[in-house]
Design an enzyme around this catalytic site. Structure first.
Site, mmCIF file in Angstrom:
data_model
loop_
_atom_site.group_PDB
_atom_site.id
_atom_site.type_symbol
_atom_site.label_atom_id
_atom_site.label_comp_id
_atom_site.label_asym_id
_atom_site.label_seq_id
_atom_site.Cartn_x
_atom_site.Cartn_y
_atom_site.Cartn_z
ATOM 1 N N PRO A 1 11.317 14.167 22.010
ATOM 2 C CA PRO A 1 11.094 12.810 22.529
ATOM 3 C C PRO A 1 12.161 11.848 22.037
ATOM 4 O O PRO A 1 12.522 11.857 20.857
ATOM 5 C CB PRO A 1 9.710 12.450 21.963
ATOM 6 N N GLU A 2 12.676 11.040 22.953
ATOM 7 C CA GLU A 2 13.731 10.080 22.620
ATOM 8 C C GLU A 2 13.152 8.667 22.704
ATOM 9 O O GLU A 2 11.941 8.490 22.799
ATOM 10 C CB GLU A 2 14.920 10.283 23.554
#
Length: 272
Positions: free
Chosen positions: A2-3
């Site tokens: 996840p960014e």
């Protein structure tokens, strides 16, 4: 992993069900999930504390406690964080290695199948991650400052965008998408970019991240929103994950190479 857009989506989703609740206890079945402490000391610092705010820094989720401490979670590659009633069951519960019992019959569960995520209680964020660059959607991230920092680096621009000390929260997905929008090949040296290219890249980074947040992040693998549903930012990708498919702009097959140890997607025609 996840960014920024995925973590920001989780932060926004946690605020309504978590802020104002008090932590009554902590359960952990995987000791490595806890950093900078053990279960006993984490429990001592969390128990009786109320969550009074939730923010994000880079890819970290920061829960502000009434004591002044921060309960911080990094989702790693596969982490999911959600608030549910005590008796609620989800498929992801099989990997819920850390559970905070809340008042009102609620639980904050941290599920992490691949176990690269972690949680910590610290006094300040810098105790955990002191070398983090500017937030790309904040006023601190200026076009002039971005240009000045690029001139100091000789490495490939894709690799530099992944450096969290250079810019916070950008990862493999959104680096590829930003470079495509800016028409810059991933292997270009950072200090070789011309002013027009820097301007395009600065604008592309912000636009790509904002659009991904509006679409609630990309649910490619493990990432899900707090309510368990998927984001759809992946439906708007131009290059990431599209190796061999025709470019949506020019029709040229998308290529995949490795830059800085990471799979990297680009269009050989659009990104000259």
């Amino acid at each position: 992993m996840p960014e920024l857009p995925e973590v920001e989506t989780v932060v926004r989703g946690l605020r309504e069900p978590l802020i104002g609740h008090k932590v009554l206890g902590v359960t952990c079945t995987q000791p490595k999930t806890i950093r900078h402490a053990d279960l006993a000391s984490m429990t001592a610092r969390l128990q009786g504390q109320k969550v009074i705010g939730i923010t994000r820094r880079a890819k970290y989720i920061l829960c502000q406690l009434s004591s002044g401490d921060l309960f911080i979670v990094h989702l790693g590659m596969s982490g999911q964080l959600y608030v549910v009633p005590d008796a609620a069951q989800r498929d992801s519960d099989r990997w819920a290695h850390l559970i905070l019992q809340l008042d009102g019959g609620q639980q904050l569960r941290f599920s992490d199948p691949r176990r690269f995520g972690f949680a910590a209680v610290v006094s300040t964020f810098n105790e955990l991650a002191p070398k983090i660059g500017p937030e790309p959607l904040s006023d601190d991230f200026t076009r002039a400052g971005f240009a000045d920092k690029l001139k100091r680096h000789h490495k490939a621009i894709k690799a530099l965008l992944l450096d969290q000390a250079f810019i916070a929260g950008v990862g493999n997905i959104y680096a590829d998408e930003s470079l495509f929008r800016a028409k810059i090949r991933p292997l270009r040296r950072a200090d070789s970019l011309r002013k027009a290219e820097i301007d395009r890249l600065y604008a592309a980074i912000r636009a790509v991240l904002e659009e991904a947040i509006a679409r609630h992040g990309a649910s490619i693998n493990w990432y899900r929103k707090v309510d368990g549903t998927a984001g759809d930012a992946q439906d708007n990708f131009y290059v990431y994950g599209r190796e061999g498919e025709p470019c949506l702009v020019c029709g040229t097959p998308i290529q995949k190479i490795v830059v800085g140890g990471r799979g990297t997607h680009f269009c050989p025609k659009c990104q000259k």
